[in-house]
Design an enzyme around this catalytic site. Structure first.
Site, PDB file in Angstrom:
ATOM      1  N   LYS A  69     -19.285   7.233 -14.787  1.00 39.18           N
ATOM      2  CA  LYS A  69     -18.096   8.056 -15.034  1.00 39.18           C
ATOM      3  C   LYS A  69     -16.980   7.687 -14.051  1.00 39.18           C
ATOM      4  O   LYS A  69     -15.815   7.526 -14.448  1.00 39.18           O
ATOM      5  CB  LYS A  69     -18.446   9.544 -14.929  1.00 39.18           C
ATOM      6  CG  LYS A  69     -19.491   9.959 -15.948  1.00 39.18           C
ATOM      7  CD  LYS A  69     -19.898  11.398 -15.780  1.00 39.18           C
ATOM      8  CE  LYS A  69     -21.039  11.725 -16.728  1.00 39.18           C
ATOM      9  NZ  LYS A  69     -21.514  13.094 -16.566  1.00 39.18           N
ATOM     10  N   HIS A  76       0.825  -1.220   0.000  1.00 43.87           N
ATOM     11  CA  HIS A  76       0.000   0.000   0.000  1.00 43.87           C
ATOM     12  C   HIS A  76       0.858   1.270   0.000  1.00 43.87           C
ATOM     13  O   HIS A  76       1.765   1.399   0.820  1.00 43.87           O
ATOM     14  CB  HIS A  76      -0.867  -0.052   1.271  1.00 43.87           C
ATOM     15  CG  HIS A  76      -1.926   0.972   1.347  1.00 43.87           C
ATOM     16  ND1 HIS A  76      -2.037   1.844   2.398  1.00 43.87           N
ATOM     17  CD2 HIS A  76      -2.944   1.267   0.512  1.00 43.87           C
ATOM     18  CE1 HIS A  76      -3.074   2.634   2.215  1.00 43.87           C
ATOM     19  NE2 HIS A  76      -3.650   2.290   1.081  1.00 43.87           N
ATOM     20  N   ASP A 101      -6.425  15.204  -5.017  1.00 42.94           N
ATOM     21  CA  ASP A 101      -6.149  13.803  -4.693  1.00 42.94           C
ATOM     22  C   ASP A 101      -7.427  13.139  -4.212  1.00 42.94           C
ATOM     23  O   ASP A 101      -7.968  13.529  -3.178  1.00 42.94           O
ATOM     24  CB  ASP A 101      -5.094  13.790  -3.570  1.00 42.94           C
ATOM     25  CG  ASP A 101      -4.736  12.401  -3.110  1.00 42.94           C
ATOM     26  OD1 ASP A 101      -4.950  11.444  -3.874  1.00 42.94           O
ATOM     27  OD2 ASP A 101      -4.212  12.274  -1.982  1.00 42.94           O
ATOM     28  N   MET A 102      -7.924  12.168  -4.949  1.00 41.38           N
ATOM     29  CA  MET A 102      -9.200  11.556  -4.536  1.00 41.38           C
ATOM     30  C   MET A 102      -9.260  10.067  -4.869  1.00 41.38           C
ATOM     31  O   MET A 102      -8.673   9.595  -5.832  1.00 41.38           O
ATOM     32  CB  MET A 102     -10.368  12.248  -5.243  1.00 41.38           C
ATOM     33  CG  MET A 102     -10.341  12.053  -6.745  1.00 41.38           C
ATOM     34  SD  MET A 102     -11.948  12.339  -7.487  1.00 41.38           S
ATOM     35  CE  MET A 102     -11.783  11.398  -9.011  1.00 41.38           C
ATOM     36  N   GLY A 129      -7.029  20.931  -2.631  1.00 39.88           N
ATOM     37  CA  GLY A 129      -5.850  20.728  -1.785  1.00 39.88           C
ATOM     38  C   GLY A 129      -5.707  21.806  -0.711  1.00 39.88           C
ATOM     39  O   GLY A 129      -4.972  21.630   0.258  1.00 39.88           O
ATOM     40  N   SER A 187      -5.972  -0.475  -5.726  1.00 40.68           N
ATOM     41  CA  SER A 187      -6.314  -0.930  -4.379  1.00 40.68           C
ATOM     42  C   SER A 187      -7.285  -2.110  -4.498  1.00 40.68           C
ATOM     43  O   SER A 187      -7.760  -2.421  -5.590  1.00 40.68           O
ATOM     44  CB  SER A 187      -6.858   0.216  -3.531  1.00 40.68           C
ATOM     45  OG  SER A 187      -8.210   0.399  -3.753  1.00 40.68           O
TER      46      SER A 187
HETATM   47  P1  NAI Z   1     -11.379  13.692  -0.131  1.00 38.36           P
HETATM   48  O1  NAI Z   1     -12.781  13.382  -0.537  1.00 38.36           O
HETATM   49  O2  NAI Z   1     -11.127  14.072   1.285  1.00 38.36           O
HETATM   50  O3  NAI Z   1     -10.822  14.876  -1.058  1.00 38.36           O
HETATM   51  C1  NAI Z   1     -10.790  14.755  -2.457  1.00 38.36           C
HETATM   52  C2  NAI Z   1     -10.232  16.035  -3.055  1.00 38.36           C
HETATM   53  O4  NAI Z   1     -11.220  17.069  -2.977  1.00 38.36           O
HETATM   54  C3  NAI Z   1      -8.994  16.575  -2.344  1.00 38.36           C
HETATM   55  O5  NAI Z   1      -8.049  16.991  -3.288  1.00 38.36           O
HETATM   56  C4  NAI Z   1      -9.513  17.760  -1.553  1.00 38.36           C
HETATM   57  O6  NAI Z   1      -8.519  18.760  -1.397  1.00 38.36           O
HETATM   58  C5  NAI Z   1     -10.640  18.232  -2.431  1.00 38.36           C
HETATM   59  N1  NAI Z   1     -11.643  18.913  -1.625  1.00 38.36           N
HETATM   60  C6  NAI Z   1     -12.371  18.390  -0.606  1.00 38.36           C
HETATM   61  N2  NAI Z   1     -13.205  19.312  -0.126  1.00 38.36           N
HETATM   62  C7  NAI Z   1     -13.001  20.446  -0.824  1.00 38.36           C
HETATM   63  C8  NAI Z   1     -13.558  21.754  -0.794  1.00 38.36           C
HETATM   64  N3  NAI Z   1     -14.496  22.120   0.082  1.00 38.36           N
HETATM   65  N4  NAI Z   1     -13.120  22.658  -1.693  1.00 38.36           N
HETATM   66  C9  NAI Z   1     -12.159  22.349  -2.579  1.00 38.36           C
HETATM   67  N5  NAI Z   1     -11.592  21.120  -2.668  1.00 38.36           N
HETATM   68  C10 NAI Z   1     -12.003  20.188  -1.792  1.00 38.36           C
HETATM   69  O7  NAI Z   1     -10.419  12.494  -0.513  1.00 38.36           O
HETATM   70  P2  NAI Z   1     -10.756  10.919  -0.588  1.00 38.36           P
HETATM   71  O8  NAI Z   1     -11.376  10.603  -1.906  1.00 38.36           O
HETATM   72  O9  NAI Z   1     -11.478  10.517   0.654  1.00 38.36           O
HETATM   73  O10 NAI Z   1      -9.280  10.305  -0.552  1.00 38.36           O
HETATM   74  C11 NAI Z   1      -8.505  10.412   0.635  1.00 38.36           C
HETATM   75  C12 NAI Z   1      -7.118   9.884   0.431  1.00 38.36           C
HETATM   76  O11 NAI Z   1      -7.150   8.488   0.279  1.00 38.36           O
HETATM   77  C13 NAI Z   1      -6.367  10.405  -0.798  1.00 38.36           C
HETATM   78  O12 NAI Z   1      -5.157  10.944  -0.325  1.00 38.36           O
HETATM   79  C14 NAI Z   1      -6.075   9.169  -1.650  1.00 38.36           C
HETATM   80  O13 NAI Z   1      -4.823   9.208  -2.299  1.00 38.36           O
HETATM   81  C15 NAI Z   1      -6.102   8.097  -0.597  1.00 38.36           C
HETATM   82  N6  NAI Z   1      -6.422   6.777  -1.132  1.00 38.36           N
HETATM   83  C16 NAI Z   1      -5.406   5.872  -1.227  1.00 38.36           C
HETATM   84  C17 NAI Z   1      -5.648   4.591  -1.665  1.00 38.36           C
HETATM   85  C18 NAI Z   1      -4.531   3.615  -1.795  1.00 38.36           C
HETATM   86  O14 NAI Z   1      -4.807   2.455  -2.021  1.00 38.36           O
HETATM   87  N7  NAI Z   1      -3.285   4.013  -1.664  1.00 38.36           N
HETATM   88  C19 NAI Z   1      -7.011   4.165  -2.034  1.00 38.36           C
HETATM   89  C20 NAI Z   1      -8.003   5.205  -1.948  1.00 38.36           C
HETATM   90  C21 NAI Z   1      -7.702   6.467  -1.483  1.00 38.36           C
END
Ligand code: NAI
Length: 356
Positions: free
Chosen positions: A231, A123, A181-182, A313, A147
């Site tokens: 999508k 991971h 990042d999402m 971000g 993942s």
């Molecule tokens: P999230 O839903 O918290 O955020 C997604 C994106 O939306 C971010 O870039 C955030 O800055 C932006 N955002 C959120 N609210 C905002 C707002 N009010 N205004 C403007 N932009 C906004 O992220 P999510 O989807 O829960 O992912 C969390 C982390 O999990 C990520 O860092 C991702 O890389 C990681 N991840 C890692 C996995 C792995 O297997 N390594 C698998 C799935 C996720």
């Protein structure tokens, strides 16, 4: 508030030290433990707690049980002027993926564009960590990773793809880079766990039960839903192909499960695509345009119920500033574990992807 939700404040440096020590006790050498600890602390500082200290007990269990190569023999293979693979020998994902950045920077510096596949890793955590570093070096980049299969494809009732995240980073003139990042699911699995622990229901747009029907009961979740229906489903396919299948790695429902086979390597894939903006415009002009975009976004009149428009971000950056000053809120049971002599809890052995 249940005991599990009770939090304590901790300084980032102390948290990093505790994580490093625990991972070393589990068997990781210092360089790998330190890099992982930096990454997890970055996530907690950003308030992306799903990818921070909460994961240490799981990592420690996999490391201690042999499912991570403690001293990996990494193989870097240049496959063309701008393309390469970086085989991680199933080493600790955060450590291997971070080491690979050096090679990505060499390739993009020389060619203006670079694509590097990190193969056979565990991971790799929060992808913003890597694209932010590439942006600090002056490059625009994309990173994606595989993942475990816990998402129903659009119209399906069985899981196929993972929560396959995608991240983008770009340099800025002033301050920390822009990064987006999402996960490609409506919500991360961690948010379902959160609802379980608080005894709350979840919106019916997050997940389905074992029959493929939308559910509001977090205990009945058997599959997560892609963002925006077909999508998001298409996007997670793209991530799987670009970060795994392209490098000959297992894909779709054959991707290994986080909590299964803790004595075996996960063989996951992770990709970097980096672009030198100076090959298309001047770096100065590009970063000035990013600055203008940020200012224009900030100047937009907020909609009812919002205080302002943030650039992608920005919330993580604001959280980091606050948490560095005031300390990070971490569940007390996690700090108790990190401070204890326990290496891991035998919590995950052979559970499915939907383990607590
Ligand atoms: P999230 O839903 O918290 O955020 C997604 C994106 O939306 C971010 O870039 C955030 O800055 C932006 N955002 C959120 N609210 C905002 C707002 N009010 N205004 C403007 N932009 C906004 O992220 P999510 O989807 O829960 O992912 C969390 C982390 O999990 C990520 O860092 C991702 O890389 C990681 N991840 C890692 C996995 C792995 O297997 N390594 C698998 C799935 C996720």
């Amino acid at each position: 508030m249940t005991d599990k939700n009770k939090t304590v404040k901790i300084q980032a440096s102390r948290l990093q030290e505790l994580i490093k020590n625990k991972l070393m006790t589990a068997g990781l050498p210092e360089d790998s433990a330190l890099e992982t600890a930096k990454h997890l602390t970055y996530a907690d500082l950003s308030d992306i707690h799903s990818h921070g200290a909460v994961r240490v007990a799981y990592y420690a269990e996999r490391i201690a049980k042999g499912g991570v190569t403690k001293e990996p023999k990494i193989t870097y293979t240049k496959t063309g002027p701008a393309t390469a693979t970086f085989d991680g020998d199933n080493g600790q994902g955060h450590y291997v993926a971070n080491l690979a950045l050096e090679k990505v920077i060499d390739l993009v510096k020389e060619n203006g564009i670079a694509m590097l596949g990190v193969t056979h890793v565990s991971h790799t955590g929060m992808l913003a960590y890597y694209v932010e570093k590439l942006a600090e070096a002056g490059y625009v980049s994309l990173s994606m990773t595989q993942s475990d299969p816990m998402v129903v494809p659009f119209g399906g009732s069985e899981n196929y793809f993972g929560t396959n995240p995608i991240a983008f980073g770009a340099p800025r003139k002033n301050g920390r880079p822009i990064f987006f990042d999402m996960a490609t699911t409506v919500q991360a699995w961690g948010k379902v766990l959160d609802a379980r622990s608080k005894g709350e229901s979840i919106p019916d747009t997050w997940a389905v039960d074992a029959t493929g029907e939308p559910t509001t009961d977090p205990h009945k979740v058997a599959g997560l839903l892609p963002i925006a229906g077909p999508k998001g489903y298409g996007l997670m396919m793209i991530v799987d192909i670009l970060s795994g299948m392209l490098f000959g790695l297992p894909f779709g429902k054959s991707v290994s499960s986080m909590y299964k086979d803790l004595d075996k390597g996960r063989n996951l894939g992770h990709v970097y695509i980096a672009i030198d903006p100076a090959r298309f415009t001047s770096l100065d002009q590009f970063t000035a345009n990013i600055e203008q975009m940020v200012e224009e976004l900030h100047a937009i009149k907020p909609a009812e119920g919002f205080d302002q428009v943030y650039y992608p971000g920005e919330l993580a950056i604001l959280s980091t500033e606050r948490n560095l000053e005031q300390g990070i809120d971490i569940p007390k049971h996690i700090i108790d574990y990190l401070e204890s002599d326990t290496i891991h809890f035998d919590q995950y052995g052979n559970k499915d992807a939907f383990a607590e």
